[in-house]
Design a protein around this motif. Structure first.
Motif, mmCIF file in Angstrom:
data_model
loop_
_atom_site.group_PDB
_atom_site.id
_atom_site.type_symbol
_atom_site.label_atom_id
_atom_site.label_comp_id
_atom_site.label_asym_id
_atom_site.label_seq_id
_atom_site.Cartn_x
_atom_site.Cartn_y
_atom_site.Cartn_z
ATOM 1 N N ILE A 42 14.737 14.096 -11.786
ATOM 2 C CA ILE A 42 13.724 13.373 -11.023
ATOM 3 C C ILE A 42 13.623 14.028 -9.660
ATOM 4 O O ILE A 42 14.618 14.178 -8.965
ATOM 5 N N ASN A 43 12.430 14.440 -9.271
ATOM 6 C CA ASN A 43 12.228 15.111 -7.976
ATOM 7 C C ASN A 43 11.318 14.268 -7.100
ATOM 8 O O ASN A 43 10.163 14.589 -6.904
ATOM 9 N N ARG A 44 11.831 13.198 -6.574
ATOM 10 C CA ARG A 44 11.039 12.334 -5.692
ATOM 11 C C ARG A 44 11.341 12.667 -4.249
ATOM 12 O O ARG A 44 12.430 13.078 -3.906
ATOM 13 N N ARG A 45 10.366 12.462 -3.413
ATOM 14 C CA ARG A 45 10.551 12.607 -1.981
ATOM 15 C C ARG A 45 10.042 11.362 -1.291
ATOM 16 O O ARG A 45 9.042 10.802 -1.680
ATOM 17 N N VAL B 220 10.281 12.405 11.595
ATOM 18 C CA VAL B 220 9.961 12.365 10.175
ATOM 19 C C VAL B 220 11.259 12.637 9.431
ATOM 20 O O VAL B 220 11.974 13.584 9.733
ATOM 21 N N THR B 221 11.579 11.794 8.462
ATOM 22 C CA THR B 221 12.763 11.988 7.632
ATOM 23 C C THR B 221 12.302 12.299 6.218
ATOM 24 O O THR B 221 11.562 11.530 5.627
ATOM 25 N N VAL B 222 12.735 13.436 5.695
ATOM 26 C CA VAL B 222 12.404 13.837 4.329
ATOM 27 C C VAL B 222 13.688 13.745 3.511
ATOM 28 O O VAL B 222 14.674 14.404 3.817
ATOM 29 N N LEU B 223 13.671 12.900 2.473
ATOM 30 C CA LEU B 223 14.826 12.703 1.600
ATOM 31 C C LEU B 223 14.547 13.397 0.267
ATOM 32 O O LEU B 223 13.489 13.207 -0.319
ATOM 33 N N THR B 224 15.504 14.181 -0.228
ATOM 34 C CA THR B 224 15.337 14.860 -1.514
ATOM 35 C C THR B 224 16.609 14.740 -2.337
ATOM 36 O O THR B 224 17.661 14.380 -1.830
ATOM 37 N N GLY B 225 16.501 15.065 -3.600
ATOM 38 C CA GLY B 225 17.656 15.034 -4.495
ATOM 39 C C GLY B 225 18.159 13.641 -4.780
ATOM 40 O O GLY B 225 19.342 13.368 -4.580
ATOM 41 N N PRO B 226 17.294 12.744 -5.301
ATOM 42 C CA PRO B 226 17.754 11.381 -5.567
ATOM 43 C C PRO B 226 18.851 11.350 -6.639
ATOM 44 O O PRO B 226 18.799 12.079 -7.619
ATOM 45 N N GLY C 79 22.426 7.173 -9.925
ATOM 46 C CA GLY C 79 23.743 6.591 -10.189
ATOM 47 C C GLY C 79 24.422 6.086 -8.930
ATOM 48 O O GLY C 79 25.061 5.049 -8.940
ATOM 49 N N ARG C 80 24.274 6.818 -7.849
ATOM 50 C CA ARG C 80 24.855 6.422 -6.559
ATOM 51 C C ARG C 80 23.899 5.592 -5.726
ATOM 52 O O ARG C 80 24.298 4.975 -4.746
ATOM 53 N N GLY C 81 22.615 5.645 -6.061
ATOM 54 C CA GLY C 81 21.621 4.941 -5.243
ATOM 55 C C GLY C 81 21.451 5.600 -3.889
ATOM 56 O O GLY C 81 21.296 4.923 -2.880
ATOM 57 N N ALA C 82 21.520 6.937 -3.868
ATOM 58 C CA ALA C 82 21.454 7.688 -2.614
ATOM 59 C C ALA C 82 20.708 9.008 -2.854
ATOM 60 O O ALA C 82 20.350 9.326 -3.981
ATOM 61 N N TYR C 83 20.513 9.753 -1.786
ATOM 62 C CA TYR C 83 19.864 11.062 -1.852
ATOM 63 C C TYR C 83 20.866 12.142 -1.471
ATOM 64 O O TYR C 83 21.734 11.927 -0.625
ATOM 65 N N ALA C 84 20.723 13.327 -2.063
ATOM 66 C CA ALA C 84 21.640 14.429 -1.807
ATOM 67 C C ALA C 84 21.381 15.086 -0.459
ATOM 68 O O ALA C 84 22.284 15.619 0.161
ATOM 69 N N CYS C 85 20.129 15.039 0.010
ATOM 70 C CA CYS C 85 19.787 15.749 1.240
ATOM 71 C C CYS C 85 18.831 14.920 2.089
ATOM 72 O O CYS C 85 17.932 14.271 1.574
ATOM 73 N N SER C 86 19.045 14.973 3.379
ATOM 74 C CA SER C 86 18.185 14.293 4.337
ATOM 75 C C SER C 86 17.939 15.238 5.509
ATOM 76 O O SER C 86 18.894 15.767 6.075
ATOM 77 N N VAL C 87 16.669 15.455 5.842
ATOM 78 C CA VAL C 87 16.315 16.317 6.965
ATOM 79 C C VAL C 87 15.422 15.529 7.919
ATOM 80 O O VAL C 87 14.410 14.966 7.501
ATOM 81 N N ARG C 88 15.815 15.478 9.203
ATOM 82 C CA ARG C 88 15.026 14.764 10.213
ATOM 83 C C ARG C 88 14.424 15.773 11.177
ATOM 84 O O ARG C 88 15.117 16.659 11.662
ATOM 85 N N THR C 89 13.135 15.596 11.442
ATOM 86 C CA THR C 89 12.422 16.480 12.356
ATOM 87 C C THR C 89 11.688 15.625 13.376
ATOM 88 O O THR C 89 10.955 14.716 12.991
ATOM 89 N N PRO C 90 11.871 15.869 14.675
ATOM 90 C CA PRO C 90 11.195 15.071 15.703
ATOM 91 C C PRO C 90 9.675 15.233 15.635
ATOM 92 O O PRO C 90 9.179 16.297 15.253
ATOM 93 N N TYR C 91 8.974 14.173 16.000
ATOM 94 C CA TYR C 91 7.525 14.270 16.144
ATOM 95 C C TYR C 91 7.216 15.441 17.070
ATOM 96 O O TYR C 91 7.985 15.749 17.972
ATOM 97 N N GLY C 92 6.100 16.084 16.850
ATOM 98 C CA GLY C 92 5.704 17.221 17.660
ATOM 99 C C GLY C 92 6.154 18.540 17.058
ATOM 100 O O GLY C 92 5.749 19.603 17.505
ATOM 101 N N GLU C 93 7.012 18.499 16.029
ATOM 102 C CA GLU C 93 7.457 19.678 15.307
ATOM 103 C C GLU C 93 7.062 19.524 13.846
ATOM 104 O O GLU C 93 6.740 18.442 13.399
#
Length: 64
Positions: free
Chosen positions: A3-6, A17-23, A26-40
């Motif tokens: 499953i490739n949801r974002r 902006v927070t982009v979550l990938t790799g759901p 089983g754990r109810g979590a995401y493998a990766c989280s990337v945060r980027t400030p507004y303006g970028e």
């Protein structure tokens, strides 16, 4: 089956902006989280929207 949801969430101090990938359902979590400030630019790293940029044209400038 893979499953490739974002999820894109733009709520954070000063605006980010927070982009979550790799759901992992089983754990109810995401493998990766990337945060980027507004303006970028936050780039979607994989999947059908790979390369799509959520930038200042969408979010506006950093707040606060």
């Amino acid at each position: 089956m893979t499953i490739n949801r974002r999820i894109v969430d733009d709520f954070d101090d000063g605006g980010a902006v927070t982009v979550l990938t790799g759901p992992d359902s089983g754990r109810g979590a995401y493998a990766c989280s990337v945060r980027t400030p507004y303006g970028e630019g936050a780039v979607i790293p994989e999947g059908p929207a790979k390369g799509f940029v959520i930038g200042p044209d969408v979010t506006g400038a950093r707040r606060g």
